[in-house]
Scaffold this motif. Sequence first.
Motif, short mmCIF file in Angstrom:
data_model
loop_
_atom_site.label_atom_id
_atom_site.label_comp_id
_atom_site.label_asym_id
_atom_site.label_seq_id
_atom_site.Cartn_x
_atom_site.Cartn_y
_atom_site.Cartn_z
N VAL A 1 0.86 -1.19 0.00
CA VAL A 1 0.00 0.00 0.00
C VAL A 1 0.89 1.24 0.00
O VAL A 1 1.84 1.33 0.79
N ILE A 2 0.60 2.18 -0.91
CA ILE A 2 1.28 3.48 -0.91
C ILE A 2 0.20 4.53 -0.67
O ILE A 2 -0.74 4.65 -1.45
N THR B 1 -2.97 3.65 8.06
CA THR B 1 -1.93 2.70 8.42
C THR B 1 -2.20 2.04 9.76
O THR B 1 -2.04 0.82 9.92
N ARG B 2 -2.62 2.84 10.73
CA ARG B 2 -2.94 2.26 12.04
C ARG B 2 -4.07 1.24 11.94
O ARG B 2 -4.04 0.20 12.61
N VAL C 1 3.56 -0.87 4.00
CA VAL C 1 2.93 0.44 3.73
C VAL C 1 4.02 1.49 3.54
O VAL C 1 4.92 1.61 4.38
N ILE C 2 3.92 2.24 2.45
CA ILE C 2 4.80 3.38 2.21
C ILE C 2 3.96 4.64 2.33
O ILE C 2 2.91 4.76 1.69
N LEU C 3 4.40 5.58 3.15
CA LEU C 3 3.72 6.86 3.30
C LEU C 3 4.37 7.85 2.33
O LEU C 3 5.58 8.10 2.40
N LEU C 4 3.59 8.39 1.42
CA LEU C 4 4.09 9.30 0.39
C LEU C 4 3.52 10.68 0.65
O LEU C 4 2.30 10.86 0.66
#
Length: 228
Positions: free
Chosen positions: A49-50, A65-66, A79-82
Amino acid sequence: MAKILIVDDQKSVLLTLEALLGKDGHLVTACTNAVEALHSLAQNTFDLVITDAVMPGSGDGYALTRTIRKQPLLAKTPVILLTGKREKADIEKGIESGVNDYVVKPIDPELLLAKIRNLLVKKPEDTVQFSSAAVNYKAEWETKTEIVTLSELGVTISSSVAVPVGKILRLNSPIFEEIGIPKVPLRIDSCEEIPGPEPLYRIQAHFVGITEKELSPIRLWIRARRNY
């Protein structure tokens, strides 16, 4: 090929990611908010997931995300936070929410794809290798530690103490002062014991939330070292 869910309220970002990931052979599903994303996650299985950090209305990337981390069937999904938020406090907030990596906009295509591949690989030998320079700099950690190689993706560390894979930490070393950047958070990718009379571990770690401002001097420093 991987199935990747991308979440961003800006259509231009979604189109850019779809083109970039599609060209790399991935199957992409796009959502414009966290509610859509959770619905897609409930209906389909994704390898990654991005998500954007800040989205108006129904939830942000941190909350998404949580939520993912609290669901047993999704908890291990990378998970990548963009995001365009560059402050260290925002990076720490992303790490605390459970993201695997934090990528700062504007997107560096090569770096983003490398991070994606490294999160998806099943075997250490399949990880993406960037140009690197051999170094022998002391580093402050819990015990005897040395940075062995430095790349724009992260570092290889030799240490007499094993570190859990997935652990986020900051490493003190004169090398960062020499390059002219603050110590950047690192996420441990692998930790392998090296046979010998004393305990010794080879640790691979990648930078988390590195900015273009920090990445540029690293690239220049490596380039200069390779010309020696």
